[in-house]
Write a protein that holds these residues in place. Sequence first.
Motif, PDB file in Angstrom:
ATOM      1  N   GLN A 145       0.812  -1.219   0.000  1.00 46.01           N
ATOM      2  CA  GLN A 145       0.000   0.000   0.000  1.00 46.01           C
ATOM      3  C   GLN A 145       0.844   1.268   0.000  1.00 46.01           C
ATOM      4  N   ILE A 146       2.097   1.178   0.437  1.00 44.62           N
ATOM      5  CA  ILE A 146       2.922   2.389   0.534  1.00 44.62           C
ATOM      6  C   ILE A 146       4.123   2.366  -0.413  1.00 44.62           C
ATOM      7  N   VAL A 147       4.033   1.560  -1.462  1.00 51.48           N
ATOM      8  CA  VAL A 147       5.111   1.521  -2.461  1.00 51.48           C
ATOM      9  C   VAL A 147       4.989   2.742  -3.361  1.00 51.48           C
ATOM     10  N   PHE A 148       6.107   3.416  -3.578  1.00 49.62           N
ATOM     11  CA  PHE A 148       6.154   4.584  -4.459  1.00 49.62           C
ATOM     12  C   PHE A 148       7.464   4.554  -5.210  1.00 49.62           C
ATOM     13  N   ARG A 149       7.386   4.504  -6.535  1.00 49.19           N
ATOM     14  CA  ARG A 149       8.559   4.468  -7.413  1.00 49.19           C
ATOM     15  C   ARG A 149       9.527   3.343  -7.061  1.00 49.19           C
ATOM     16  N   GLY A 150       8.990   2.189  -6.790  1.00 51.34           N
ATOM     17  CA  GLY A 150       9.824   1.019  -6.570  1.00 51.34           C
ATOM     18  C   GLY A 150      10.437   0.903  -5.197  1.00 51.34           C
ATOM     19  N   GLN A 151      10.043   1.761  -4.269  1.00 51.20           N
ATOM     20  CA  GLN A 151      10.539   1.663  -2.897  1.00 51.20           C
ATOM     21  C   GLN A 151       9.434   2.093  -1.955  1.00 51.20           C
ATOM     22  N   LEU A 152       9.652   1.907  -0.666  1.00 46.19           N
ATOM     23  CA  LEU A 152       8.654   2.326   0.303  1.00 46.19           C
ATOM     24  C   LEU A 152       8.620   3.847   0.362  1.00 46.19           C
ATOM     25  N   ASN A 153       7.433   4.406   0.406  1.00 41.07           N
ATOM     26  CA  ASN A 153       7.260   5.850   0.475  1.00 41.07           C
ATOM     27  C   ASN A 153       7.777   6.340   1.825  1.00 41.07           C
ATOM     28  N   ARG A 154       8.847   7.125   1.776  1.00 36.38           N
ATOM     29  CA  ARG A 154       9.493   7.572   3.013  1.00 36.38           C
ATOM     30  C   ARG A 154       8.569   8.419   3.883  1.00 36.38           C
ATOM     31  N   GLY A 155       7.772   9.255   3.250  1.00 40.01           N
ATOM     32  CA  GLY A 155       6.850  10.105   4.010  1.00 40.01           C
ATOM     33  C   GLY A 155       5.817   9.283   4.761  1.00 40.01           C
ATOM     34  N   GLU A 156       5.269   8.266   4.090  1.00 40.44           N
ATOM     35  CA  GLU A 156       4.270   7.410   4.728  1.00 40.44           C
ATOM     36  C   GLU A 156       4.898   6.591   5.853  1.00 40.44           C
ATOM     37  N   VAL A 157       6.104   6.105   5.639  1.00 39.06           N
ATOM     38  CA  VAL A 157       6.796   5.337   6.676  1.00 39.06           C
ATOM     39  C   VAL A 157       7.025   6.229   7.900  1.00 39.06           C
ATOM     40  N   ALA A 158       7.511   7.433   7.670  1.00 34.10           N
ATOM     41  CA  ALA A 158       7.784   8.349   8.781  1.00 34.10           C
ATOM     42  C   ALA A 158       6.506   8.680   9.539  1.00 34.10           C
ATOM     43  N   LYS A 159       5.407   8.919   8.809  1.00 38.01           N
ATOM     44  CA  LYS A 159       4.127   9.221   9.469  1.00 38.01           C
ATOM     45  C   LYS A 159       3.664   8.044  10.319  1.00 38.01           C
ATOM     46  N   ALA A 160       3.777   6.834   9.768  1.00 39.05           N
ATOM     47  CA  ALA A 160       3.310   5.651  10.482  1.00 39.05           C
ATOM     48  C   ALA A 160       4.103   5.419  11.761  1.00 39.05           C
ATOM     49  N   ILE A 161       5.388   5.731  11.715  1.00 43.40           N
ATOM     50  CA  ILE A 161       6.240   5.523  12.887  1.00 43.40           C
ATOM     51  C   ILE A 161       6.095   6.669  13.871  1.00 43.40           C
ATOM     52  N   GLY A 162       5.821   7.854  13.341  1.00 46.39           N
ATOM     53  CA  GLY A 162       5.714   9.027  14.207  1.00 46.39           C
ATOM     54  C   GLY A 162       7.041   9.752  14.361  1.00 46.39           C
ATOM     55  N   ILE A 163       7.876   9.674  13.323  1.00 48.90           N
ATOM     56  CA  ILE A 163       9.165  10.378  13.332  1.00 48.90           C
ATOM     57  C   ILE A 163       9.246  11.241  12.082  1.00 48.90           C
ATOM     58  N   GLY A 164      10.242  12.072  12.010  1.00 42.80           N
ATOM     59  CA  GLY A 164      10.435  12.906  10.831  1.00 42.80           C
ATOM     60  C   GLY A 164      11.115  12.144   9.710  1.00 42.80           C
ATOM     61  N   LYS A 165      10.881  12.598   8.461  1.00 43.67           N
ATOM     62  CA  LYS A 165      11.528  11.954   7.311  1.00 43.67           C
ATOM     63  C   LYS A 165      13.042  12.085   7.403  1.00 43.67           C
ATOM     64  N   SER A 166      13.501  13.160   8.033  1.00 44.17           N
ATOM     65  CA  SER A 166      14.946  13.358   8.144  1.00 44.17           C
ATOM     66  C   SER A 166      15.594  12.230   8.940  1.00 44.17           C
ATOM     67  N   ALA A 167      14.870  11.666   9.907  1.00 44.61           N
ATOM     68  CA  ALA A 167      15.422  10.556  10.691  1.00 44.61           C
ATOM     69  C   ALA A 167      15.673   9.345   9.801  1.00 44.61           C
ATOM     70  N   LEU A 168      14.818   9.147   8.792  1.00 45.14           N
ATOM     71  CA  LEU A 168      15.013   8.012   7.884  1.00 45.14           C
ATOM     72  C   LEU A 168      16.266   8.187   7.041  1.00 45.14           C
ATOM     73  N   ARG A 169      16.608   9.440   6.739  1.00 43.46           N
ATOM     74  CA  ARG A 169      17.787   9.700   5.904  1.00 43.46           C
ATOM     75  C   ARG A 169      19.062   9.869   6.727  1.00 43.46           C
ATOM     76  N   GLN A 170      18.952  10.472   7.891  1.00 50.10           N
ATOM     77  CA  GLN A 170      20.139  10.870   8.629  1.00 50.10           C
ATOM     78  C   GLN A 170      20.572   9.865   9.686  1.00 50.10           C
ATOM     79  N   ASN A 171      19.661   9.087  10.206  1.00 45.02           N
ATOM     80  CA  ASN A 171      20.015   8.100  11.223  1.00 45.02           C
ATOM     81  C   ASN A 171      20.558   6.865  10.508  1.00 45.02           C
ATOM     82  N   PRO A 172      21.871   6.602  10.639  1.00 47.90           N
ATOM     83  CA  PRO A 172      22.460   5.482   9.892  1.00 47.90           C
ATOM     84  C   PRO A 172      21.834   4.132  10.239  1.00 47.90           C
ATOM     85  N   ALA A 173      21.428   3.932  11.476  1.00 45.62           N
ATOM     86  CA  ALA A 173      20.842   2.649  11.875  1.00 45.62           C
ATOM     87  C   ALA A 173      19.484   2.459  11.203  1.00 45.62           C
ATOM     88  N   ILE A 174      18.651   3.494  11.187  1.00 45.18           N
ATOM     89  CA  ILE A 174      17.338   3.384  10.543  1.00 45.18           C
ATOM     90  C   ILE A 174      17.516   3.252   9.037  1.00 45.18           C
TER      91      ILE A 174
END
Length: 144
Positions: A29-58
Motif C-alpha cells: 500500500q505504501i510503495v512509491f517508485r519502486g521503494q517504500l514511500n518515506r513520508g508514509e513510513v515516517a508518518k506511520a512511525i511518528g518520526i520525521g523523514k529526516s530521521a530516515l535519511r540521517q540516522n544510519p541505523a534506521i
Amino acid sequence: MANGQERARENLVAFQRWAATQTDDDFKQIVFRGQLNRGEVAKAIGIGKSALRQNPAIKSALEHLETDLREKGVLPPLTESAKQQRSEPKPYDASAKQRSLESKRLSVLEQENIELKARVATLEAKLKRYGELSEVLTEFGVAP
C-alpha cells in the motif's frame, strides 16, 4: 529530555516495532517508485523523514527491509541504473541553477514575443483600414 543518541535509538526501536507489525499487503500500500514511500513510513512511525535519511541505523534497517521485500516480490527488483545510482554519489551541476533561470527567462520572452506579434498584426490591420479611409477622403477632396 533525551539527547540525540537516545532519540536515535528510540526512533530505531519505533521503526523496528512498526516493520514487525506490517504485512506484505501493508507494505504494498505504501510503495512509491519502486521503494517504500518515506513520508508514509515516517508518518506511520511518528518520526520525521529526516530521521530516515540521517540516522544510519534506521537507514540501514530500511534498506535491509526493502531488500527483503524485493526478495519476497513485494517490491519490484532494482534496475541496473538504480543500483549504479545508489552506489555512486550524484554529481553536482554548478550550472543547473543558471540554466533553470535562463529557461524561465526564455519562456517569459517567448510569451512576450507572441503577444507583441499579435498586437502588431492587430495594429497593421487597423492601419490598413485607416489607409483606405484616407485614400477615399483624398479622392472626394477632403484632405485629412
